[in-house]
Each structure stands twice: as structure tokens, then as C-alpha cells.
Scaffold this motif. Structure first.
Motif, mmCIF file in Angstrom:
data_model
loop_
_atom_site.group_PDB
_atom_site.id
_atom_site.type_symbol
_atom_site.label_atom_id
_atom_site.label_comp_id
_atom_site.label_asym_id
_atom_site.label_seq_id
_atom_site.Cartn_x
_atom_site.Cartn_y
_atom_site.Cartn_z
ATOM 1 N N THR A 29 1.176 -1.090 -0.157
ATOM 2 C CA THR A 29 0.076 0.222 0.055
ATOM 3 C C THR A 29 0.731 1.000 -0.020
ATOM 4 O OG1 THR A 29 -2.026 -1.029 1.081
ATOM 5 C CG2 THR A 29 -1.728 1.170 1.115
ATOM 6 N N GLN A 42 -3.599 3.382 -5.526
ATOM 7 C CA GLN A 42 -3.583 3.135 -4.622
ATOM 8 C C GLN A 42 -4.846 3.418 -4.689
ATOM 9 O OE1 GLN A 42 -2.880 0.442 -2.545
ATOM 10 N NE2 GLN A 42 -4.404 0.948 -1.984
ATOM 11 N N PHE A 97 -7.370 6.971 -2.527
ATOM 12 C CA PHE A 97 -6.963 7.051 -1.816
ATOM 13 C C PHE A 97 -6.874 9.421 -1.619
ATOM 14 C CE2 PHE A 97 -2.250 8.142 -0.057
ATOM 15 C CZ PHE A 97 -2.229 7.274 0.903
ATOM 16 N N VAL A 107 -3.883 5.104 5.472
ATOM 17 C CA VAL A 107 -4.799 4.645 4.582
ATOM 18 C C VAL A 107 -5.695 6.229 4.125
ATOM 19 C CG1 VAL A 107 -5.825 3.732 2.475
ATOM 20 C CG2 VAL A 107 -4.591 2.184 4.163
#
Length: 338
Positions: A39, A48, A51, A111
Motif C-alpha cells: 500500500t 492506490q 486514496f 490509508v
């Protein structure tokens, strides 16, 4: 405090920011070690999904509690903890059933909100799992990665002497293989990369196969006394590999998709039906999985040497992040030391 922040794709830099203030139910964690996940690489490269930038990366975190909020009752100053990165909403149907790993509104440290590439991080008390003193900081940072594998193995309900095929020998596949073996499974690992096959063969003492060979299904049967896999766990996120899964399990077998493919998959339905296939997905991990991994680490069954092949210094690794991390083809698992 010093923080490494990904401002936008292909731009990561050190900044100074204030140490975070605590909410009542949070603890202030002094970061000791952080594992580098795919990630963190995909986010830098702009690959990703879901995101947003800027973002402080890092969700495989080990740290020491330096301060606790007024409502904290369980965590203690001076003790080390691993961080469960999933922050559940607590109110959706999944959360109500204890499936916090697949919460409808889940947020993850590193994240969806800032993570561990920083000297300090405010973490909810519920997201901290205490580490025994016998474990290293590196091991504490790897608990989350191993827990992904532990959750998949729990989903698969691996039993002793079951024939288990793990497809994909990256960190998650390695974790799943190690834990499936610890649960008594007869494990075989398939990967297209000869170097990864060699590594997992040496580290785990399991048979490995090359899935690109025409003889792959017969080679698999040879490992399992003429049978196909009872359980297949795919950690590749590769469409072709995942679509082929149903051909590699025996009748009555089970498939667990750990890796995520962004798009549609196709399975041959007649084959799927005649085998009465069980198909499962596995996402994130829960406290139960973290505690399972920590217990296996404390017993010496799991250890950092199974996957870590590179250590980085937090205060300098960001300067060469693209070359030393993102483009490092030899990297299996890196850990950042503070």
C-alpha cells in the motif's frame, strides 16, 4: 516531531509538525518500528484506489505509549503495542456482528488518515494490542502483516493434514503459508518468481511450484499424493491467477481470495458447480488475528526473519524512497527503525 508525508503521487518529503493532541480515548504512541507494505508503495506511485493526498503512510506500526487520554483504562504508559489499523464505525451490521475488519465505513491509519511514518501517532485505545517483552520492535511491526494471513487462514478454517495451496509468495502469501503450516496444513506455495520460490522454500521448508509451467496442475497433484488442493488461498491480486483457482481445487474444495483485483473476475461456472466450490474473500484482520500472531511469535513459530530482508532508518530513508523502496525489486519486506 518529524514526519514523512506523501504530498501527492511521486512526491514524499520530511516536514515538522506538532505532536498530536489526544482525544479522551486515545493514547500517544512513540513510534519504534513500521513495516513497509505494498500500500505504501502503490500510494507513492498513484496506484492506490480510494486514496487521498496529502497522507502520512504506514499502517504496520509498533510503538511505546507515552501518554494516555482521560478515558483510557486498558493501555499503560511505557508498554509496547502493535496497532490494529482498521478503525470501525461500530454501528453498521458488520461491526455489530464483530466483523470490524469489513466495516461498511472503515477507516485505516496510514490509508484514510495519517499513519506511522512519523515520530508520534495518536491511536485509539481499542486499536492497541500489547506486545510481550520477548518480541523485538521489528516483530511488533510485522504483527499486522502476519495478521492478514492469520485472518485468511481462519476464514479458510485450515485443518491438520489438509492440502493447502498458497498462490503468491509476497509477504501476505508468506504469512498465510507460515500460519497454515502452523495450523497443521500440508502447504505448497506457487509463485512465478524463482527468487521468491527459493526464499519461501528455505524459510518455511515447504514445496514450491512454478504456475507458468504447463505441468503445474500435475506438479501440484504430485505434492498432494495425486490430489488437487483442498484449500487454495490466492494472494496475488492477479486476474488470471484468481480466475484459474477453481481448476486447482479438488471436488468439495475451498478458495480464499486474499489479494484484491480491481475489476471483474470470471470463473468457469460448470467447474465451479460440479466441485460444489466454497468461495470466500478475506479482508484486513481483527484483534483475534493479532492475538493469534503474537502468540505464535511468542512461541517462536513466527519470526521477523521469515520475511524481513531490509531495514531502513526513519530519518534518512525518505530521501531515497523512490529508488530504495518503490523501485527496489529485491525488497521482500522492509522495516523502518526509529
Amino acid at each position: 516531531m518529524k514526519t514523512l508525508i506523501c504530498q501527492q503521487p511521486h512526491q514524499i518529503e520530511y516536514i515538522e509538525r506538532d505532536i498530536p493532541s489526544l482525544k479522551e480515548g486515545e493514547a500517544l504512541l512513540k513510534t519504534r518500528a513500521v513495516g513497509i507494505c505494498g500500500t505504501d508503495i502503490h500510494a507513492f506511485a498513484g496506484r492506490q484506489p480510494f486514496f487521498s493526498y496529502p497522507r502520512v503512510l504506514g499502517h504496520e506500526i509498533c510503538g511505546v505509549v507515552e501518554e494516555t487520554g482521560s478515558a483510557c483504562t486498558r493501555v499503560k504508559k511505557g508498554l509496547r503495542y502493535s496497532v490494529i489499523p482498521c478503525i470501525p464505525c461500530g454501528s453498521c451490521a458488520a461491526c455489530q456482528e464483530g466483523k470490524t475488519n469489513c466495516c461498511e465505513n472503515v477507516s485505516l491509519y496510514g490509508v484514510h488518515q495519517d499513519g506511522g511514518f512519523s515520530e508520534y501517532l495518536a491511536v485509539r485505545e481499542e486499536n492497541l494490542v500489547e506486545l510481550p517483552s520477548s518480541l523485538s520492535d521489528n516483530a511488533g511491526a510485522l504483527v499486522e502483516c502476519f495478521a492478514i494471513g492469520a485472518h485468511a487462514v481462519r476464514r479458510a478454517d485450515i485443518r491438520p493434514q489438509q492440502n493447502v495451496l498458497i498462490v503468491g509468495a509476497g509477504p501476505i502469501g508468506l504469512a498465510a503459508a507460515a500460519i497454515a503450516k502452523a495450523k497443521g496444513g500440508r502447504v505448497v506455495v506457487a509463485d512465478i518468481d524463482a527468487g521468491r520460490r527459493q526464499q519461501i522454500s528455505e524459510k518455511l521448508a515447504v514445496a514450491t511450484l512454478d504456475p507458468t509451467l504447463q505441468s503445474y496442475p500435475e506438479d501440484l497433484k504430485a505434492c498432494f499424493d495425486g490430489q488437487l488442493a483442498c484449500v487454495l488461498m490466492d494472494a496475488t491480486g492477479n486476474k488470471a491467477s484468481m480466475s484459474r483457482s477453481v481448476d486447482l481445487i479438488r471436488h468439495g474444495g475451498k478458495i480464499v481470495f486474499i489479494g484484491l483485483y480491481i475489476g471483474e473476475l470470471q470463473l468457469d461456472d460448470p467447474t465451479f458447480h460440479k466441485k460444489e466450490t466454497t468461495l470466500l474473500a478475506s479482508r484486513n484482520a481483527t484483534r483475534e488475528d493479532f492475538e493469534c500472531v503474537i502468540a505464535l511469535m511468542a512461541d517462536g513459530v513466527l519470526h521477523e526473519g521469515l520475511m524481513v530482508n531490509k531495514e531502513y532508518d526513519f530519518y534518512s530513508f525518505g530521501d531515497g524512497y523512490k529508488e530504495d523502496v518503490v523501485e527496489n525489486k529485491k525488497l521482500v519486506k522492509g522495516v523502518i527503525k526509529f
